[in-house]
Scaffold this motif. Sequence first.
Motif, short mmCIF file in Angstrom:
data_model
loop_
_atom_site.label_atom_id
_atom_site.label_comp_id
_atom_site.label_asym_id
_atom_site.label_seq_id
_atom_site.Cartn_x
_atom_site.Cartn_y
_atom_site.Cartn_z
N ARG A 20 0.82 -1.21 0.00
CA ARG A 20 0.00 0.00 0.00
C ARG A 20 0.85 1.26 0.00
O ARG A 20 0.38 2.34 -0.41
CB ARG A 20 -0.94 0.01 1.22
N TRP A 21 2.08 1.16 0.48
CA TRP A 21 2.96 2.32 0.56
C TRP A 21 4.32 1.97 -0.04
O TRP A 21 4.79 0.84 0.06
CB TRP A 21 3.12 2.76 2.00
N ARG A 22 4.94 2.97 -0.67
CA ARG A 22 6.21 2.77 -1.34
C ARG A 22 7.27 3.73 -0.81
O ARG A 22 6.93 4.74 -0.18
CB ARG A 22 6.05 2.96 -2.86
N HIS A 24 9.64 6.64 -0.17
CA HIS A 24 9.50 8.08 -0.37
C HIS A 24 8.08 8.59 -0.17
O HIS A 24 7.87 9.82 -0.17
CB HIS A 24 10.02 8.52 -1.74
N ASP A 25 7.10 7.71 0.02
CA ASP A 25 5.77 8.21 0.40
C ASP A 25 5.87 8.85 1.78
O ASP A 25 6.58 8.35 2.67
CB ASP A 25 4.75 7.07 0.47
N LEU A 26 5.16 9.93 1.97
CA LEU A 26 5.07 10.59 3.28
C LEU A 26 3.78 10.16 3.96
O LEU A 26 2.70 10.25 3.36
CB LEU A 26 5.11 12.11 3.12
N LEU A 27 3.89 9.72 5.21
CA LEU A 27 2.75 9.21 5.95
C LEU A 27 2.45 10.10 7.15
O LEU A 27 3.36 10.44 7.91
CB LEU A 27 3.01 7.79 6.45
N ARG A 28 1.20 10.47 7.30
CA ARG A 28 0.78 11.14 8.53
C ARG A 28 0.31 10.08 9.51
O ARG A 28 -0.52 9.23 9.16
CB ARG A 28 -0.34 12.15 8.25
N LEU A 29 0.83 10.14 10.72
CA LEU A 29 0.57 9.10 11.71
C LEU A 29 -0.33 9.60 12.83
O LEU A 29 -0.31 10.78 13.19
CB LEU A 29 1.88 8.62 12.33
N ARG A 30 -1.08 8.66 13.40
CA ARG A 30 -1.88 8.96 14.59
C ARG A 30 -0.99 8.99 15.83
O ARG A 30 -1.26 9.73 16.78
CB ARG A 30 -2.97 7.90 14.77
N ASP A 88 -2.88 8.95 6.86
CA ASP A 88 -2.97 9.43 5.48
C ASP A 88 -1.61 9.25 4.83
O ASP A 88 -0.59 9.10 5.51
CB ASP A 88 -3.38 10.90 5.45
N ALA A 89 -1.59 9.27 3.50
CA ALA A 89 -0.34 9.12 2.76
C ALA A 89 -0.30 10.11 1.61
O ALA A 89 -1.32 10.40 0.98
CB ALA A 89 -0.20 7.70 2.22
N VAL A 90 0.89 10.63 1.34
CA VAL A 90 1.11 11.56 0.23
C VAL A 90 2.26 11.02 -0.60
O VAL A 90 3.36 10.83 -0.10
CB VAL A 90 1.45 12.98 0.73
N THR A 91 2.02 10.77 -1.87
CA THR A 91 3.06 10.28 -2.76
C THR A 91 3.84 11.45 -3.35
O THR A 91 3.33 12.58 -3.42
CB THR A 91 2.46 9.46 -3.91
N PRO A 92 5.08 11.22 -3.80
CA PRO A 92 5.83 12.30 -4.43
C PRO A 92 5.10 12.91 -5.62
O PRO A 92 5.09 14.14 -5.79
CB PRO A 92 7.14 11.62 -4.86
N GLU A 93 4.47 12.07 -6.46
CA GLU A 93 3.80 12.61 -7.64
C GLU A 93 2.59 13.48 -7.29
O GLU A 93 2.20 14.34 -8.08
CB GLU A 93 3.40 11.49 -8.59
N GLY A 134 7.88 13.36 -9.01
CA GLY A 134 7.52 14.23 -7.90
C GLY A 134 8.71 14.53 -7.02
O GLY A 134 9.72 13.81 -7.04
N PRO A 135 8.63 15.60 -6.22
CA PRO A 135 9.72 15.97 -5.32
C PRO A 135 9.72 15.11 -4.05
O PRO A 135 8.67 14.72 -3.54
CB PRO A 135 9.42 17.43 -4.99
#
Length: 234
Positions: A20-22, A24-30, A88-93, A134-135
């Motif tokens: 589900r995550w690769r 360089h993905d940025l993850l917001r954690l609880r 939540d997750a934010v990908t570079p792209e 993506g950056p």
Amino acid sequence: MPVCAAPPFAADHARSCDARWRAHDLLRLRRLPYFDGEPDWVRAAFERAPYVVVRRALTADGFLAVGLRGAQRSHRYGTWVKTDDVDDAVTPEALCGREPPATRAGLPAFKALAALQRDWSQARTATENALVWGPTGSTGFELATQVSAVSASSDLDLLIRTPAKLPLEHAAHLLTQLQTIAAEAGVRIDAQLETPAGGVALAEWAANKPRVMARHARGPQLIADPWASAHEMR
């Protein structure tokens, strides 16, 4: 000071990565679990921005290997989180179209990113299919979190997804275009190709070296072709 927490699972249980995550993905954690011996800046950094970046490492089921970023360049720490704690997750792209506040846009990394956003159709190579990019690094972190991370000396780190082989002549053309943008902005651009065998520096692949370093969850490996050799890393 340790640079990575000890894994909270037995070594022989580290067999896979959650698809589900690769990297360089940025993850917001609880929440962020506490590990003995963690640096004293970790808690303040997480309170400032509850985000971590996915790093390349095999894990046990239910866990992710992640890294934390502090206020200083030396503040980097690898640790482990439970997948249930990802909010939540934010990908570079997903960040390639975002812009920094006007007061930050003059920093070299952001200037280079703005130029790249304008010129990507020319810089991406002469292939028929557009390259997804993506950056990452401090630029991606600031765009995702709205917390200042880029400085005047920050590089612009890029991730370029290349599931299909990138011909050497196209890689060389892309590298030249990025170097032109970097020179005009007064910054270094570090571009990494995400291949089936792992992360490969664009500059290495474009240089037509006999073998390049592919960074994979199983560890780095020198290989001749990151696409043809993907099965060796599985």
